[in-house]
Design a protein around this motif. Structure first.
Motif, PDB file in Angstrom:
ATOM      1  N   GLY A 119       0.790  -1.229   0.000  1.00 30.65           N
ATOM      2  CA  GLY A 119       0.000   0.000   0.000  1.00 30.65           C
ATOM      3  C   GLY A 119       0.821   1.277   0.000  1.00 30.65           C
ATOM      4  O   GLY A 119       0.267   2.363  -0.132  1.00 30.65           O
ATOM      5  N   ASN A 120       2.128   1.174   0.136  1.00 29.27           N
ATOM      6  CA  ASN A 120       2.990   2.359   0.185  1.00 29.27           C
ATOM      7  C   ASN A 120       3.703   2.572  -1.140  1.00 29.27           C
ATOM      8  O   ASN A 120       4.285   1.637  -1.701  1.00 29.27           O
ATOM      9  N   TYR A 121       3.663   3.818  -1.624  1.00 31.41           N
ATOM     10  CA  TYR A 121       4.308   4.169  -2.878  1.00 31.41           C
ATOM     11  C   TYR A 121       5.731   4.638  -2.618  1.00 31.41           C
ATOM     12  O   TYR A 121       5.987   5.446  -1.716  1.00 31.41           O
ATOM     13  N   THR A 122       6.670   4.144  -3.436  1.00 29.71           N
ATOM     14  CA  THR A 122       8.059   4.586  -3.399  1.00 29.71           C
ATOM     15  C   THR A 122       8.430   5.091  -4.786  1.00 29.71           C
ATOM     16  O   THR A 122       8.265   4.373  -5.777  1.00 29.71           O
ATOM     17  N   GLU A 123       8.906   6.334  -4.857  1.00 29.92           N
ATOM     18  CA  GLU A 123       9.290   6.919  -6.139  1.00 29.92           C
ATOM     19  C   GLU A 123      10.705   6.488  -6.512  1.00 29.92           C
ATOM     20  O   GLU A 123      11.608   6.494  -5.682  1.00 29.92           O
ATOM     21  N   ILE A 124      10.862   6.115  -7.786  1.00 32.45           N
ATOM     22  CA  ILE A 124      12.174   5.735  -8.315  1.00 32.45           C
ATOM     23  C   ILE A 124      12.716   6.847  -9.207  1.00 32.45           C
ATOM     24  O   ILE A 124      13.892   7.158  -9.193  1.00 32.45           O
ATOM     25  N   PHE A 125      11.815   7.443 -10.012  1.00 28.76           N
ATOM     26  CA  PHE A 125      12.205   8.476 -10.966  1.00 28.76           C
ATOM     27  C   PHE A 125      11.076   9.489 -11.092  1.00 28.76           C
ATOM     28  O   PHE A 125       9.899   9.121 -11.085  1.00 28.76           O
ATOM     29  N   SER A 126      11.435  10.755 -11.238  1.00 27.82           N
ATOM     30  CA  SER A 126      10.461  11.788 -11.537  1.00 27.82           C
ATOM     31  C   SER A 126      11.182  12.903 -12.273  1.00 27.82           C
ATOM     32  O   SER A 126      12.189  13.422 -11.790  1.00 27.82           O
ATOM     33  N   GLY A 127      10.689  13.237 -13.472  1.00 26.59           N
ATOM     34  CA  GLY A 127      11.322  14.308 -14.220  1.00 26.59           C
ATOM     35  C   GLY A 127      10.903  14.327 -15.667  1.00 26.59           C
ATOM     36  O   GLY A 127      10.010  13.590 -16.095  1.00 26.59           O
ATOM     37  N   SER A 128      11.573  15.182 -16.436  1.00 28.61           N
ATOM     38  CA  SER A 128      11.307  15.292 -17.867  1.00 28.61           C
ATOM     39  C   SER A 128      11.794  14.046 -18.585  1.00 28.61           C
ATOM     40  O   SER A 128      12.770  13.419 -18.173  1.00 28.61           O
ATOM     41  N   VAL A 129      11.097  13.708 -19.659  1.00 24.67           N
ATOM     42  CA  VAL A 129      11.483  12.539 -20.449  1.00 24.67           C
ATOM     43  C   VAL A 129      11.579  12.924 -21.915  1.00 24.67           C
ATOM     44  O   VAL A 129      10.935  13.860 -22.373  1.00 24.67           O
TER      45      VAL A 129
END
Length: 167
Positions: A119-129
């Motif tokens: 139930g817990n979200y973990t971010e690996i990547f966030s940004g422009s693509v």
């Protein structure tokens, strides 16, 4: 004369309704009793992500540790939940997971990639693509992981080909 037109109109309407009903009944040739596939709702303990448009994407297993999906349009506010057979990927501590996306962006595009575990979200990547996104993570805990792709873009991006590899 008016009674005759009125009576003719009623008969014509009754015939049309009858023909429509008969077409519906006879048109259904499906005699199977297949049950619709149930999708288990993924629980996310994140109010922000719960506001997104959840889209369940079935992964195709190409080999025991290799999964793929193709030609998906990711709009702003979409949350792709990548799962196989209505559950997450069974990963073990020490596994290395690589996510490789071939992308056709529509203008300036941004996205996020992560996973949900318990139930817990973990971010690996966030940004422009641009046209290719490769990211990875190491599994620190055994469990069922649901890989997520989040649309943060002004327009949309097309994920032409997505591959998840487990080593």
């Amino acid at each position: 004369m008016k009674k005759r037109i009125y009576l003719s109109s009623i008969i014509i309407i009754a015939l049309l309704i009858g023909i429509s009903a008969l077409t519906i009944v006879l048109g259904n040739n499906d005699t199977s009793e297949t049950k619709a596939e149930e999708i288990t709702e993924v629980e996310i303990d994140d109010e922000f992500l719960n506001s997104f448009n959840k889209i369940y994407v079935a992964l195709k297993q190409r080999s025991p540790n290799n999964y793929s999906f193709k030609n998906m349009k990711l709009h702003n506010g979409d949350l792709f939940l990548l799962n196989g057979e209505n559950k997450g990927l069974a990963l073990k501590k020490g596994d290395s997971v690589e996510i490789d996306l071939s992308i056709i962006p529509d203008g300036t595009s941004a996205t996020g990639v992560g996973y949900i575990l318990n139930g817990n979200y973990t971010e690996i990547f966030s940004g422009s693509v641009t046209d290719q996104l490769m990211t990875d993570f190491y599994v620190e805990e055994d469990g069922e992981y649901i890989i997520c792709i989040i649309g943060f873009n002004a327009n949309f991006i097309t994920i032409k080909n997505g591959v998840i590899s487990i080593n």
